[in-house]
Design a protein around this motif. Structure first.
Motif, short mmCIF file in Angstrom:
data_model
loop_
_atom_site.label_atom_id
_atom_site.label_comp_id
_atom_site.label_asym_id
_atom_site.label_seq_id
_atom_site.Cartn_x
_atom_site.Cartn_y
_atom_site.Cartn_z
N ALA A 72 1.25 -1.62 -0.25
CA ALA A 72 -0.38 -0.09 0.29
C ALA A 72 0.60 1.50 -0.22
CB ALA A 72 -1.02 0.32 1.00
N ILE A 73 1.88 1.30 0.75
CA ILE A 73 2.88 2.26 0.64
C ILE A 73 3.60 2.67 -0.48
CG2 ILE A 73 4.86 3.12 1.56
CD1 ILE A 73 3.99 2.01 4.30
N ILE A 74 3.85 1.58 -0.96
CA ILE A 74 4.38 1.42 -2.78
C ILE A 74 4.00 1.92 -3.16
CG2 ILE A 74 6.18 0.26 -4.64
CD1 ILE A 74 6.97 -1.04 -2.31
N LEU A 75 2.24 1.81 -3.42
CA LEU A 75 1.51 2.17 -4.45
C LEU A 75 1.24 4.16 -4.15
CD1 LEU A 75 -0.85 -1.07 -4.86
CD2 LEU A 75 0.52 0.03 -6.70
N ILE A 76 0.59 3.94 -2.73
CA ILE A 76 0.80 5.62 -2.79
C ILE A 76 1.93 6.74 -2.85
CG2 ILE A 76 0.79 7.07 -0.65
CD1 ILE A 76 -1.59 4.59 0.89
N GLU A 77 2.84 6.05 -3.18
CA GLU A 77 3.59 6.99 -3.62
C GLU A 77 3.96 6.87 -4.69
OE1 GLU A 77 7.82 5.55 -1.69
OE2 GLU A 77 7.10 6.21 0.15
N LEU A 78 3.98 5.68 -5.68
CA LEU A 78 3.71 5.74 -7.13
C LEU A 78 2.42 6.56 -7.72
CD1 LEU A 78 4.60 1.70 -7.97
CD2 LEU A 78 5.89 3.65 -8.18
N PHE A 79 1.88 6.26 -7.04
CA PHE A 79 -0.02 6.94 -7.50
C PHE A 79 0.44 9.50 -7.13
CE2 PHE A 79 -1.36 2.71 -7.65
CZ PHE A 79 -1.30 2.59 -9.77
N SER A 80 0.73 8.80 -6.14
CA SER A 80 0.42 10.14 -5.34
C SER A 80 2.15 11.42 -5.89
CB SER A 80 0.62 10.54 -4.14
OG SER A 80 1.93 9.80 -3.47
N GLN A 81 3.39 10.34 -6.58
CA GLN A 81 4.12 11.46 -6.80
C GLN A 81 5.25 11.77 -5.52
OE1 GLN A 81 6.00 10.73 -9.93
NE2 GLN A 81 4.09 9.30 -10.58
N GLN A 82 4.97 11.61 -4.47
CA GLN A 82 5.91 12.42 -3.67
C GLN A 82 5.92 10.92 -2.33
OE1 GLN A 82 3.79 15.11 -1.98
NE2 GLN A 82 1.17 14.20 -2.13
N SER A 83 6.57 11.28 -1.40
CA SER A 83 6.88 10.23 -0.81
C SER A 83 5.64 9.83 0.64
CB SER A 83 8.45 10.43 0.39
OG SER A 83 7.53 11.61 1.58
N LEU A 85 5.98 9.55 3.94
CA LEU A 85 5.56 11.06 5.21
C LEU A 85 5.15 11.97 5.06
CD1 LEU A 85 8.43 9.39 6.78
CD2 LEU A 85 6.60 9.28 7.04
N LYS A 86 5.48 12.67 3.67
CA LYS A 86 4.97 14.45 2.87
C LYS A 86 3.18 13.71 2.36
CE LYS A 86 6.48 17.19 -0.37
NZ LYS A 86 7.37 18.36 -0.74
N TRP A 87 2.72 12.80 2.28
CA TRP A 87 1.42 12.29 1.88
C TRP A 87 0.38 12.83 2.90
CZ3 TRP A 87 -1.33 8.61 2.37
CH2 TRP A 87 -2.60 8.33 1.99
#
Length: 91
Positions: A72-83, A85-87
């Protein structure tokens, strides 16, 4: 069959018989076979039921949830284009 073929067949049979006799006499070979049988019996006896505390069922369940969380963390980072923690607003 000619005599050469019969001779090679008998040599192969003799080699197979010699190796099986050596395996039977080798105590390490016998011990390995009995260890394999015991481990097979142990794997059959494991039941998938919840037990309180440290058990194999709990470890497997925790590992599966951890894999889902990392995915889930990897997918969030891929789709949001940010880390992550920042997301999440931590940074």
């Amino acid at each position: 069959m000619n005599s050469k073929e019969e001779q090679t067949n008998s040599e192969v049979n003799n080699l197979e018989n010699d190796s099986s006799i050596e395996n039977l006499q080798d105590s390490n070979y016998i011990n390995e076979k009995t260890r394999d049988n015991k481990s097979d019996e142990k794997s059959i006896d494991i039941e998938d039921e919840y037990k309180f505390g440290w058990s194999s069922y709990s470890e497997i369940t925790n590992g599966r949830f951890a894999m889902i969380g990392f995915l889930a963390i990897i997918l969030i980072e891929l789709f949001s284009q940010q880390s992550f923690l920042k997301w999440a607003g931590i940074l």
